[in-house]
Design a protein around this motif. Structure first.
Motif, short mmCIF file in Angstrom:
data_model
loop_
_atom_site.label_atom_id
_atom_site.label_comp_id
_atom_site.label_asym_id
_atom_site.label_seq_id
_atom_site.Cartn_x
_atom_site.Cartn_y
_atom_site.Cartn_z
N ARG B 217 0.83 -1.21 0.00
CA ARG B 217 0.00 0.00 0.00
C ARG B 217 0.86 1.25 0.00
O ARG B 217 0.41 2.30 0.43
CB ARG B 217 -0.92 -0.01 1.21
CG ARG B 217 -1.94 -1.14 1.18
CD ARG B 217 -3.02 -0.91 2.21
NE ARG B 217 -2.52 -1.04 3.58
CZ ARG B 217 -2.60 -2.14 4.29
NH1 ARG B 217 -3.16 -3.20 3.79
NH2 ARG B 217 -2.12 -2.19 5.51
N GLY B 218 2.09 1.14 -0.50
CA GLY B 218 2.95 2.30 -0.53
C GLY B 218 4.13 2.17 0.40
O GLY B 218 4.27 1.18 1.11
N GLY B 219 4.97 3.17 0.38
CA GLY B 219 6.15 3.17 1.24
C GLY B 219 7.40 2.82 0.47
O GLY B 219 7.34 2.26 -0.62
N PRO B 220 8.54 3.17 1.01
CA PRO B 220 9.81 2.96 0.31
C PRO B 220 10.18 1.49 0.22
O PRO B 220 9.60 0.65 0.90
CB PRO B 220 10.80 3.74 1.17
CG PRO B 220 10.19 3.75 2.53
CD PRO B 220 8.72 3.77 2.33
N ARG B 221 11.15 1.18 -0.63
CA ARG B 221 11.66 -0.19 -0.72
C ARG B 221 12.49 -0.48 0.52
O ARG B 221 13.36 0.30 0.90
CB ARG B 221 12.52 -0.34 -1.96
CG ARG B 221 11.72 -0.34 -3.25
CD ARG B 221 12.55 -0.89 -4.37
NE ARG B 221 13.42 0.15 -4.91
CZ ARG B 221 13.30 0.66 -6.14
NH1 ARG B 221 12.35 0.23 -6.94
NH2 ARG B 221 14.13 1.58 -6.55
N ALA B 222 12.22 -1.61 1.14
CA ALA B 222 12.93 -1.95 2.38
C ALA B 222 14.23 -2.68 2.08
O ALA B 222 14.37 -3.34 1.05
CB ALA B 222 12.03 -2.83 3.26
N LYS B 223 15.19 -2.56 2.97
CA LYS B 223 16.43 -3.31 2.85
C LYS B 223 16.17 -4.79 3.13
O LYS B 223 15.27 -5.14 3.90
CB LYS B 223 17.47 -2.78 3.84
CG LYS B 223 17.90 -1.35 3.57
CD LYS B 223 18.86 -0.87 4.67
CE LYS B 223 19.14 0.61 4.53
NZ LYS B 223 19.76 1.19 5.75
N LEU B 224 16.97 -5.63 2.51
CA LEU B 224 16.81 -7.07 2.69
C LEU B 224 17.86 -7.61 3.65
O LEU B 224 19.00 -7.15 3.66
CB LEU B 224 16.92 -7.79 1.34
CG LEU B 224 15.74 -7.59 0.40
CD1 LEU B 224 16.01 -8.20 -0.96
CD2 LEU B 224 14.48 -8.20 1.01
N TYR B 225 17.47 -8.60 4.42
CA TYR B 225 18.36 -9.24 5.38
C TYR B 225 18.22 -10.75 5.24
O TYR B 225 17.28 -11.26 4.65
CB TYR B 225 17.99 -8.83 6.81
CG TYR B 225 18.15 -7.35 7.05
CD1 TYR B 225 19.32 -6.85 7.62
CD2 TYR B 225 17.15 -6.44 6.70
CE1 TYR B 225 19.48 -5.48 7.84
CE2 TYR B 225 17.30 -5.09 6.91
CZ TYR B 225 18.47 -4.61 7.48
OH TYR B 225 18.62 -3.27 7.68
N ARG B 226 19.22 -11.46 5.78
CA ARG B 226 19.08 -12.92 5.92
C ARG B 226 19.36 -13.27 7.37
O ARG B 226 19.88 -12.44 8.14
CB ARG B 226 20.03 -13.66 4.97
CG ARG B 226 21.48 -13.27 5.11
CD ARG B 226 22.40 -14.09 4.20
NE ARG B 226 23.65 -13.37 3.94
CZ ARG B 226 23.88 -12.63 2.87
NH1 ARG B 226 22.96 -12.53 1.92
NH2 ARG B 226 25.01 -11.97 2.75
N ALA B 227 19.03 -14.49 7.75
CA ALA B 227 19.21 -14.91 9.14
C ALA B 227 20.69 -14.92 9.48
O ALA B 227 21.54 -15.30 8.66
CB ALA B 227 18.61 -16.30 9.36
#
Lengths: 247, 247
Positions: B217-227
């Motif tokens: 529903r909008g908002g910036p692209r989030a950073k990706l993480y791994r475990a």
DNA sequence: CTTGTCCTTCTCAACTTGAGTAGATCTCGA
DNA sequence: TCGAGATCTACTCAAGTTGAGAAGGACAAG
């Protein structure tokens, strides 16, 4: 096997080896400031002469009852039924863990305040308390069961009032601190421990009484407390050395 | 009877009822923001038509293997062996829990990222994911097993990186927060959650990448993480509502 | 283009923690 | 009997952690 035939729909008895179910108990107490575990001397094959955790076959009873019964047979019935805290640890069932047949063992953890010397059980097995650091080379996979039991006990001390199971109904904060020190194997800052224990709601409640004498080597008479009604400690009492355990 | 050795020496089969050993699996996943459990429809007596946890008899295999096998038979083999986190929950063995015979069941907890719709297993039992709040009136003592499994899952979310088992290999902090929200059933403060997750050593590590698009529903692209490599979270992510659980 | 969502980073007051200090009280042995 | 040393309990203080809120940008949907 008549009723179960439908349950097993297509079940061929030959496909499934018969499995025996036992309980084994990691019973812990504190004696002279040392965390000790109850062991029995094995008189039979296999592992003759080795030490093992007390345990035996499950009868027509709940698993908890079986664990309590086995514990009672090795120690004192009254104490075992009375003041022992009992909880399931884990179930061990690898094929081959018993060389004779497939045995699935439900392991229990038991915590008790300082108990009298263990007495030989009804079947005359020799049972005694051994400091946990001396409990090595146990029969079957009992080394692993003991190790996992100790780990569980050390963890539960942090976030449950388990420590109160190791002391009498009335105790001082110092006694409680010595329980933590014995189980964790490290000293705790007395002042901070005192503050934390009293600040956790429901951990301990004051009896209003005072110990009949001071510490063994001096010091004032401590106030007495009994266990409160909390089942979880919040905030928890975290052990100082955690970095190693995190990864 | 103090240990297994007595089984061969002087054991009278008539003294001990034969005991069947099974595994039952509480398999959890998150679908459309709801925590779901895998259930099968029972076609046989007893509890015909009731739903139950997937499970079955232990064969010549470890208990873990039995649990994985039962899970694979109900869902997708590859996923089950691949990305599922599996751990023992507790063992249930009260006499009478199965009306036909004495059955001791080793219950497992399994956690999986969003799985495809469950497929009927090899034995043609119907299996499907059900939101946990709709999973009631299960066969045998499976209501209790499910309840204890959920409690365990909610607890472990606090002090272990278990939440990463519910998401893919790469995920955003928001996805992780939604896992916590789904399992705990309450919203979390996004800013504080973000700060906490990144401050716990070894919980997540950055991939350097960014999500291909913003939120639904909008908002910036989030950073990706791994475990990360932590096995325990320190400090823990405590759930907001704890007072009720303490006593 | 506008509206509203959502990611991410700050701020701030309240609280918790570890380390140290200090007074009072008691045991033990000289 | 008295002094030395140990212990219980309560404080203090700096450093760290928490929950609640606000703010700046980035983005999707209409």
């Amino acid at each position: 096997m008549s009723d179960e035939a439908s349950f097993l729909a297509g079940y061929d008895p030959g496909d499934y080896p018969s499995i025996a179910v036992t309980v084994d108990v990691v019973a812990l107490t504190i004696r002279d400031g040392a965390l000790c575990v109850l062991l029995v001397e094995r008189g039979e094959q296999p592992f003759t002469g080795h030490r093992a955790l007390p345990g035996g076959f499950v009868r027509e009873e709940t698993l908890d009852e079986a664990a309590l019964r086995e514990l009672a047979e090795e120690t004192d019935v009254r104490l075992a039924g009375d003041r022992v805290h009992l909880e399931q640890l884990r179930t061990y069932g690898n094929p081959g863990r018993d060389p004779r047949m497939r045995v699935v063992s439900v392991a229990y953890l038991a915590f008790a305040p300082h108990l009298p010397e263990a007495t030989a059980g009804s079947d005359a097995a020799r049972a005694y308390w051994v400091p946990v650091e001396d409990a090595k080379d146990l029969a079957f996979d009992h080394d692993q069961i003991l190790a996992e039991g100790l780990e569980r006990a050390r963890d539960k001390l942090e976030y449950t009032p388990l420590a109160t199971a190791f002391v009498g109904t009335e105790f001082t904060i110092s006694e409680l601190r010595q329980v933590y020190a014995s189980v964790w194997g490290e000293e705790l800052h007395a002042g901070n421990f005192h503050r934390k224990v009293l600040s956790v709601p429901g951990f301990v409640e004051s009896t209003g009484e005072t110990a009949s004498r001071g510490g063994e080597r001096g010091g004032p008479r401590a106030k007495l407390y009994r266990a409160g009604d909390a089942r979880l400690l919040h905030p928890a009492l975290l052990r100082p050395t955690r970095e190693d355990r995190v990864r």
